[in-house]
Design a protein around this motif. Structure first.
Motif, short mmCIF file in Angstrom:
data_model
loop_
_atom_site.label_atom_id
_atom_site.label_comp_id
_atom_site.label_asym_id
_atom_site.label_seq_id
_atom_site.Cartn_x
_atom_site.Cartn_y
_atom_site.Cartn_z
N ASN A 94 10.93 7.55 -1.97
CA ASN A 94 9.52 7.25 -1.70
C ASN A 94 8.68 7.37 -2.97
N ARG A 95 9.24 8.03 -3.98
CA ARG A 95 8.54 8.19 -5.26
C ARG A 95 9.11 7.26 -6.34
N ALA A 96 9.90 6.28 -5.93
CA ALA A 96 10.37 5.27 -6.88
C ALA A 96 9.18 4.45 -7.35
N ILE A 97 9.12 4.18 -8.65
CA ILE A 97 7.97 3.47 -9.21
C ILE A 97 8.43 2.24 -9.99
N VAL A 98 7.53 1.26 -10.08
CA VAL A 98 7.83 0.10 -10.92
C VAL A 98 7.67 0.53 -12.38
N PRO A 99 8.47 -0.03 -13.29
CA PRO A 99 8.37 0.36 -14.71
C PRO A 99 7.09 -0.17 -15.33
N GLY A 147 -3.85 -2.66 -7.53
CA GLY A 147 -2.98 -1.58 -7.12
C GLY A 147 -1.54 -2.01 -7.09
N VAL A 148 -0.69 -1.17 -6.55
CA VAL A 148 0.74 -1.45 -6.45
C VAL A 148 1.12 -1.46 -4.97
N SER A 149 1.77 -2.53 -4.54
CA SER A 149 2.24 -2.57 -3.16
C SER A 149 3.41 -1.60 -3.00
N THR A 150 3.49 -0.98 -1.83
CA THR A 150 4.54 0.00 -1.57
C THR A 150 5.12 -0.21 -0.17
N PHE A 151 6.33 0.24 -0.01
CA PHE A 151 6.89 0.34 1.33
C PHE A 151 6.20 1.49 2.06
N ASP A 152 6.24 1.47 3.39
CA ASP A 152 5.75 2.60 4.16
C ASP A 152 6.62 3.83 3.86
#
Length: 267
Positions: free
Chosen positions: A227-232, A128-133
């Motif tokens: 909050n919807r910023a994604i890694v490329p 998965g992808v780690s995310t900020f809260d």
């Protein structure tokens, strides 16, 4: 202080995002991007691949025993594979897990074969992808100012090479800590793609920056929800060549919202 309530829409966004990454042609699944300018064999897949005679994609030459299926038909001889961005894009299947399509043309008129492995997420131990809260403070209410003729800028690519020239159709503005922030974006269908870096880049978040897609409203307002910023996608596979943040989109403050990094157990 209690944790903020995570909106159902954000939870749905995260579920959809995870499924898209893990999909048969998701970012983790990309195994090969082979740019082709002369007849060649592509590692890992059968057939001989060459520019199509009409310059509208690639042509594959193979025997029926190679079991290459283009647009539902087994190739026995030669078949044209039209670009993914054409009016009649072609699909390719090699076996139960590997599929492909063609992208291009690039600046040099070349097309590339992209090969996808549906089992890659499992094989590579994708967790998965780690995310900020979730942080409602990073849901910014901004404006989009169209600029006649657009705003020209330069940007690099993750695989290096010369700088590319881009044109933003306008300027996206929002306020942060009492100051106005201005961003440029690349057109992406009916949305705009913001490529940005911030003070978390290379530390808490992926080294080359992150993406954010926004859609301005007819009245000029726009929701800039980090909050919807994604890694490329180049964070998932080195076969992608992603745009890097232009100078004006390199922000000096940390944006502790959105995705951080992909996680792989086997790497």
């Amino acid at each position: 202080m209690s944790d903020p309530v995570v909106p159902a829409a954000h939870e749905a966004f995260r579920r959809k995002r995870d499924l898209s990454i893990r999909g048969p042609q998701g970012a983790v699944a990309l195994e090969t991007t082979a740019w082709i300018s002369e007849p060649t064999q592509v590692e890992g897949v059968p057939g001989t691949w060459a520019p199509s005679p009409a310059g509208d994609g690639l042509q594959v030459t193979a025997d029926a025993s190679d079991e290459i299926v283009v647009d539902g038909e087994v190739v026995d001889g030669a078949a044209v594979v039209y670009s993914h961005d054409s009016m009649t894009p072609s699909s390719v299947r090699f076996d139960d897990s590997r599929t492909a399509f063609v992208i291009g043309p690039d600046y040099n008129g070349r097309f590339a074969l992209r090969v996808w492995n549906a089992d890659a997420a499992e094989q590579r131990g994708f967790e998965g992808v780690s995310t900020f809260d979730f942080d409602p403070g990073w849901q910014k209410h901004g404006t989009f100012e169209p600029v006649e003729g657009g705003v020209a800028f330069e940007y690099g690519k993750s695989q290096g090479g010369s700088l590319r020239k881009g044109v933003s159709p306008g300027k996206i503005r929002f306020e942060h800590d009492g100051a106005e922030v201005e961003l440029l974006a690349l057109p992406d269908g009916d949305s705009l793609q913001i490529v940005f870096a911030d003070a978390t880049t290379g530390a808490e978040t992926y080294d080359v920056g992150r993406f954010l897609f926004v859609k301005p409203r007819p009245d000029g307002t726009v929701e800039v929800d980090f909050n919807r910023a994604i890694v490329p996608p180049c964070a998932m596979s080195e076969q992608f060549n992603c745009p890097l943040p232009p100078a004006g989109n390199r922000l000096p403050f940390p944006i502790e919202a959105g995705e951080q990094r992909p996680l792989f157990a086997a790497e």
